[in-house]
Design a protein around this motif. Structure first.
Motif, mmCIF file in Angstrom:
data_model
loop_
_atom_site.group_PDB
_atom_site.id
_atom_site.type_symbol
_atom_site.label_atom_id
_atom_site.label_comp_id
_atom_site.label_asym_id
_atom_site.label_seq_id
_atom_site.Cartn_x
_atom_site.Cartn_y
_atom_site.Cartn_z
ATOM 1 N N LEU A 29 6.977 70.343 -140.269
ATOM 2 C CA LEU A 29 7.653 70.798 -139.052
ATOM 3 C C LEU A 29 8.342 72.135 -139.311
ATOM 4 O O LEU A 29 8.204 73.077 -138.528
ATOM 5 C CB LEU A 29 8.673 69.752 -138.585
ATOM 6 N N ASN A 33 8.223 77.121 -138.100
ATOM 7 C CA ASN A 33 9.316 78.008 -137.690
ATOM 8 C C ASN A 33 9.656 79.030 -138.774
ATOM 9 O O ASN A 33 10.794 79.092 -139.250
ATOM 10 C CB ASN A 33 10.563 77.173 -137.360
ATOM 11 N N ALA A 78 11.013 66.977 -133.817
ATOM 12 C CA ALA A 78 12.294 67.681 -133.944
ATOM 13 C C ALA A 78 13.147 66.958 -134.979
ATOM 14 O O ALA A 78 12.932 65.781 -135.275
ATOM 15 C CB ALA A 78 13.027 67.732 -132.607
ATOM 16 N N PHE A 97 19.227 72.059 -136.353
ATOM 17 C CA PHE A 97 18.379 71.528 -135.286
ATOM 18 C C PHE A 97 17.125 72.387 -135.248
ATOM 19 O O PHE A 97 17.208 73.606 -135.218
ATOM 20 C CB PHE A 97 19.074 71.568 -133.932
ATOM 21 N N MET A 98 15.998 71.718 -135.270
ATOM 22 C CA MET A 98 14.737 72.444 -135.222
ATOM 23 C C MET A 98 13.699 71.610 -134.480
ATOM 24 O O MET A 98 13.579 70.407 -134.712
ATOM 25 C CB MET A 98 14.237 72.756 -136.631
ATOM 26 N N VAL A 99 12.974 72.284 -133.613
ATOM 27 C CA VAL A 99 11.857 71.680 -132.886
ATOM 28 C C VAL A 99 10.573 72.263 -133.465
ATOM 29 O O VAL A 99 10.536 73.433 -133.858
ATOM 30 C CB VAL A 99 11.957 71.985 -131.371
ATOM 31 N N ASP A 100 9.547 71.467 -133.515
ATOM 32 C CA ASP A 100 8.238 71.948 -133.962
ATOM 33 C C ASP A 100 7.923 73.243 -133.206
ATOM 34 O O ASP A 100 7.958 73.272 -131.967
ATOM 35 C CB ASP A 100 7.182 70.883 -133.681
ATOM 36 N N SER A 104 7.735 75.053 -128.970
ATOM 37 C CA SER A 104 8.783 75.978 -128.560
ATOM 38 C C SER A 104 8.544 76.499 -127.146
ATOM 39 O O SER A 104 7.422 76.819 -126.764
ATOM 40 C CB SER A 104 8.838 77.151 -129.542
ATOM 41 N N ARG A 108 11.306 70.914 -124.824
ATOM 42 C CA ARG A 108 11.529 69.747 -125.686
ATOM 43 C C ARG A 108 12.932 69.778 -126.297
ATOM 44 O O ARG A 108 13.644 68.788 -126.287
ATOM 45 C CB ARG A 108 10.466 69.701 -126.778
ATOM 46 N N GLY A 109 13.327 70.930 -126.838
ATOM 47 C CA GLY A 109 14.658 71.044 -127.439
ATOM 48 C C GLY A 109 15.765 70.844 -126.418
ATOM 49 O O GLY A 109 16.754 70.164 -126.695
#
Length: 168
Positions: A29, A33, A78, A97-100, A104, A108-109
């Motif tokens: 994941l 980023n 995430a 905090f990180m979303v795939d 993006s 989703r975030g």
């Protein structure tokens, strides 16, 4: 065991604590980023991700740490690291905090944050605080969209950080 029910952090995703068995999924994941790591001037390693599972601010214990993944079926979409009661008893600190990255810009975030904020407000958390890289315009825009306001700056091992808060 801490006071929060992580299953209530999201109504759309399965939420579970990240553990050693999830490091590969977490690493994959994070690879989506690369700009995050460029802004932090940090290298992504599985060892650092493993260490993050136990990294705490001063005065906090593992029971206060919620390092969790948000799963869509069997896919990690995430991750977040939340500390209850930091820097004071009325505040939760969002350390990561990180979303795939492939998701993006698709909401989703924002959806995850909306559910998390609703839950934290029900749990009588007064505010949530975080820091993001001063050089990262995407992070600044995302957190502003989530209702955070800047309260100052701080030096960090990853560079200059903007400290932001959201009150419930």
């Amino acid at each position: 065991m801490g006071r929060f029910d992580i299953g209530k952090f999201s109504y759309k995703h399965k939420v579970k604590k990240i553990d050693g068995e999830d490091i590969e999924a977490l690493y994959q994941l994070c690879l989506t980023n690369p700009m995050y790591y460029e802004y932090c001037d940090a290298m992504l390693t599985k060892e650092d991700l493993q260490d993050d599972l136990f990294r705490l601010p001063p005065g906090k214990a593992l029971k206060d740490k919620y390092h969790v993944g948000f799963w869509d079926k069997d896919v990690l979409v995430a991750v977040l690291d939340l500390i209850d009661g930091f820097p004071d008893c009325h505040t939760a600190y969002l350390g990561f905090f990180m979303v795939d990255g492939r998701l993006s810009g698709k909401g989703r975030g924002s959806d995850i944050m909306k559910d998390l904020f609703t839950y934290l407000a029900l749990e009588k958390v007064g505010k949530i605080r975080l820091g993001h890289s001063e050089e990262n315009p995407q992070a600044a825009g995302f957190w502003k969209k989530q209702g955070f306001t800047s309260i100052g700056k701080a030096d960090h091992e990853y560079g200059k950080m903007i400290i932001c808060e959201k009150t419930f």
